[in-house]
Scaffold this active site. Structure first.
Site, PDB file in Angstrom:
ATOM      1  N   ALA A   1      -3.927   8.134  21.256  1.00 50.47           N
ATOM      2  CA  ALA A   1      -3.681   8.017  22.699  1.00 50.47           C
ATOM      3  C   ALA A   1      -4.118   9.266  23.452  1.00 50.47           C
ATOM      4  O   ALA A   1      -3.307   9.929  24.109  1.00 50.47           O
ATOM      5  CB  ALA A   1      -2.200   7.721  22.960  1.00 50.47           C
TER       6      ALA A   1
ATOM      7  N   GLY B   1      -6.138   2.178   7.748  1.00 48.12           N
ATOM      8  CA  GLY B   1      -4.717   2.301   8.046  1.00 48.12           C
ATOM      9  C   GLY B   1      -4.452   2.755   9.478  1.00 48.12           C
ATOM     10  O   GLY B   1      -4.905   2.143  10.449  1.00 48.12           O
ATOM     11  N   TYR B   2      -3.727   3.850   9.602  1.00 51.42           N
ATOM     12  CA  TYR B   2      -3.320   4.389  10.900  1.00 51.42           C
ATOM     13  C   TYR B   2      -4.536   4.643  11.792  1.00 51.42           C
ATOM     14  O   TYR B   2      -4.536   4.332  12.996  1.00 51.42           O
ATOM     15  CB  TYR B   2      -2.537   5.678  10.652  1.00 51.42           C
ATOM     16  CG  TYR B   2      -1.773   6.251  11.817  1.00 51.42           C
ATOM     17  CD1 TYR B   2      -1.574   5.541  13.004  1.00 51.42           C
ATOM     18  CD2 TYR B   2      -1.210   7.526  11.715  1.00 51.42           C
ATOM     19  CE1 TYR B   2      -0.861   6.087  14.055  1.00 51.42           C
ATOM     20  CE2 TYR B   2      -0.498   8.086  12.759  1.00 51.42           C
ATOM     21  CZ  TYR B   2      -0.324   7.369  13.931  1.00 51.42           C
ATOM     22  OH  TYR B   2       0.388   7.914  14.965  1.00 51.42           O
TER      23      TYR B   2
ATOM     24  N   ASP C   1      -1.226  12.285  22.016  1.00 53.32           N
ATOM     25  CA  ASP C   1       0.030  12.136  21.276  1.00 53.32           C
ATOM     26  C   ASP C   1      -0.090  12.680  19.861  1.00 53.32           C
ATOM     27  O   ASP C   1       0.915  12.928  19.203  1.00 53.32           O
ATOM     28  CB  ASP C   1       0.442  10.661  21.204  1.00 53.32           C
ATOM     29  CG  ASP C   1       1.005  10.147  22.519  1.00 53.32           C
ATOM     30  OD1 ASP C   1       1.190  10.962  23.445  1.00 53.32           O
ATOM     31  OD2 ASP C   1       1.280   8.937  22.618  1.00 53.32           O
TER      32      ASP C   1
ATOM     33  N   ASP D   1       0.825  -1.213   0.000  1.00 50.41           N
ATOM     34  CA  ASP D   1       0.000   0.000   0.000  1.00 50.41           C
ATOM     35  C   ASP D   1       0.857   1.260   0.000  1.00 50.41           C
ATOM     36  O   ASP D   1       0.481   2.276  -0.597  1.00 50.41           O
ATOM     37  CB  ASP D   1      -0.930  -0.002   1.211  1.00 50.41           C
ATOM     38  CG  ASP D   1      -2.114  -0.948   1.026  1.00 50.41           C
ATOM     39  OD1 ASP D   1      -2.190  -1.602  -0.037  1.00 50.41           O
ATOM     40  OD2 ASP D   1      -2.948  -1.033   1.938  1.00 50.41           O
ATOM     41  N   GLY D   2       1.999   1.200   0.662  1.00 49.76           N
ATOM     42  CA  GLY D   2       2.899   2.360   0.681  1.00 49.76           C
ATOM     43  C   GLY D   2       3.388   2.722  -0.714  1.00 49.76           C
ATOM     44  O   GLY D   2       3.557   3.903  -1.042  1.00 49.76           O
TER      45      GLY D   2
ATOM     46  N   GLU E   1      -4.179   9.746   4.984  1.00 51.17           N
ATOM     47  CA  GLU E   1      -4.461  10.621   6.116  1.00 51.17           C
ATOM     48  C   GLU E   1      -3.451  11.750   6.223  1.00 51.17           C
ATOM     49  O   GLU E   1      -2.331  11.660   5.710  1.00 51.17           O
ATOM     50  CB  GLU E   1      -4.467   9.842   7.438  1.00 51.17           C
ATOM     51  CG  GLU E   1      -3.108   9.400   7.952  1.00 51.17           C
ATOM     52  CD  GLU E   1      -2.624   8.081   7.402  1.00 51.17           C
ATOM     53  OE1 GLU E   1      -1.419   7.991   7.076  1.00 51.17           O
ATOM     54  OE2 GLU E   1      -3.430   7.137   7.294  1.00 51.17           O
TER      55      GLU E   1
ATOM     56  N   SER F   1      -5.886   1.491  13.375  1.00 49.94           N
ATOM     57  CA  SER F   1      -5.020   0.979  14.435  1.00 49.94           C
ATOM     58  C   SER F   1      -5.154   1.777  15.725  1.00 49.94           C
ATOM     59  O   SER F   1      -4.791   1.296  16.808  1.00 49.94           O
ATOM     60  CB  SER F   1      -3.555   0.969  13.978  1.00 49.94           C
ATOM     61  OG  SER F   1      -3.036   2.283  13.906  1.00 49.94           O
TER      62      SER F   1
END
Length: 294
Positions: free
Chosen positions: A214, A191-192, A179, A74-75, A150, A195
């Site tokens: 977070a 994706g990110y 964070d 994907d990258g 994103e 997660s």
């Protein structure tokens, strides 16, 4: 037919894919134009021997191309998107990586699915992009100021959290103490953002996701918003700078800069091969249905 080829080289998984692609397209008289750095690797590894035309920037990709094939994960597709930009050239991802929500074609199916390409038996899935404007101007962002997955802000030089003041269409939403914060497209929702506990959106949904990373304020939860929304962020914290990431590209930005995020005026067109749908990919990649009770 004219095809652009772009890829990343992974010795064990890429070589059979490359051989299959080149053999198939040469046999079917398809014109291949190879990204110059990728072609250098193929020559070094002696995977190809004949000469091919090359391209090295988005300025060389125009409407004469029927498709760009991305070989990798994907990258690699996210990097391919920076080459295609607003040209409208469809991207087909062949997975030589690991998870791969965008690179749908698996290496064992390459020849079968390339036949669909030759016959033009495929559909197009338009994908939303986000663009970023930084005030005051940040030169590192200016050239490629868009993201397919994103745009995120993250703490940089210490373990201390940052505060992200967030406005939607000019109205104050929240100051996230966390964070970082992710603004994800439907494509980037797997994706990110996922997660970090964000929801999965199907590619055709006209929405974005705001997902805190977070968060210390525990009542802060992912939020789905219309993709027409203008998002304005301002970061403060103990350090002088924070990180801003556009997909895999990260830039240092001074605190108190104003980051304005909006949907771009153009999409990236992803190729969908018959029977390789987004929902099928979700089931396979996330192992849905593996529980016998399903």
């Amino acid at each position: 037919m004219k095809i652009a080829i772009y890829g990343q080289y992974y010795q064990n998984s890429t070589e059979p894919i490359i051989k299959d692609i080149f053999v198939f397209f040469n046999k079917n008289n398809v014109e291949m134009v190879i990204e110059s750095e990728f072609l250098k690797i193929l020559y070094e590894k002696e995977l190809v021997k004949k000469e091919y035309k090359t391209f090295s920037s988005h300025l060389e990709l125009d409407s004469s191309f029927d498709m760009l094939i991305s070989i990798g994960g994907d990258g690699t597709i996210l990097r391919a998107a920076t080459l295609v930009r607003n040209s409208g050239i469809p991207i087909l991802g062949i997975n030589a990586g690991r998870l791969g929500f965008l690179a749908m074609v698996q290496k064992e199916d390459v020849e079968t699915f390339l036949q669909f390409v030759i016959l033009k038996q495929y559909s197009i899935s338009p994908r939303t992009l986000l663009r970023l404007k930084c005030t005051p101007k940040n030169d590192a962002i200016e050239e490629i100021n868009f993201a397919m997955n994103e745009i995120s802000v993250n703490r940089k030089d210490s373990a201390s959290m940052i505060t992200i003041e967030t406005h939607l269409n000019g109205e104050f939403l929240n100051s996230y103490w966390a964070d970082g914060l992710i603004i994800a497209t439907p494509t980037g929702s797997t994706g990110y953002s996922m997660s970090c506990g964000g929801p999965i959106l199907t590619p055709d949904v006209k929405s974005l996701v705001i997902t805190p990373i977070a968060p210390h304020n525990l009542n802060a939860r992912p939020l789905v918003i219309p993709d027409k929304t203008e998002i304005r962020l301002k970061v403060s914290g103990r350090e002088e700078q924070h990180l801003v990431s556009l997909d895999s590209r990260s830039v240092s930005v001074k605190n108190e800069s104003v980051l304005t995020i909006k949907k771009t005026s153009f999409n990236i067109n992803m190729v969908e091969i018959p029977n390789e749908t987004f929902l099928k990919t979700l089931r396979n990649k996330l192992l849905w249905g593996e529980d016998k009770r399903n």
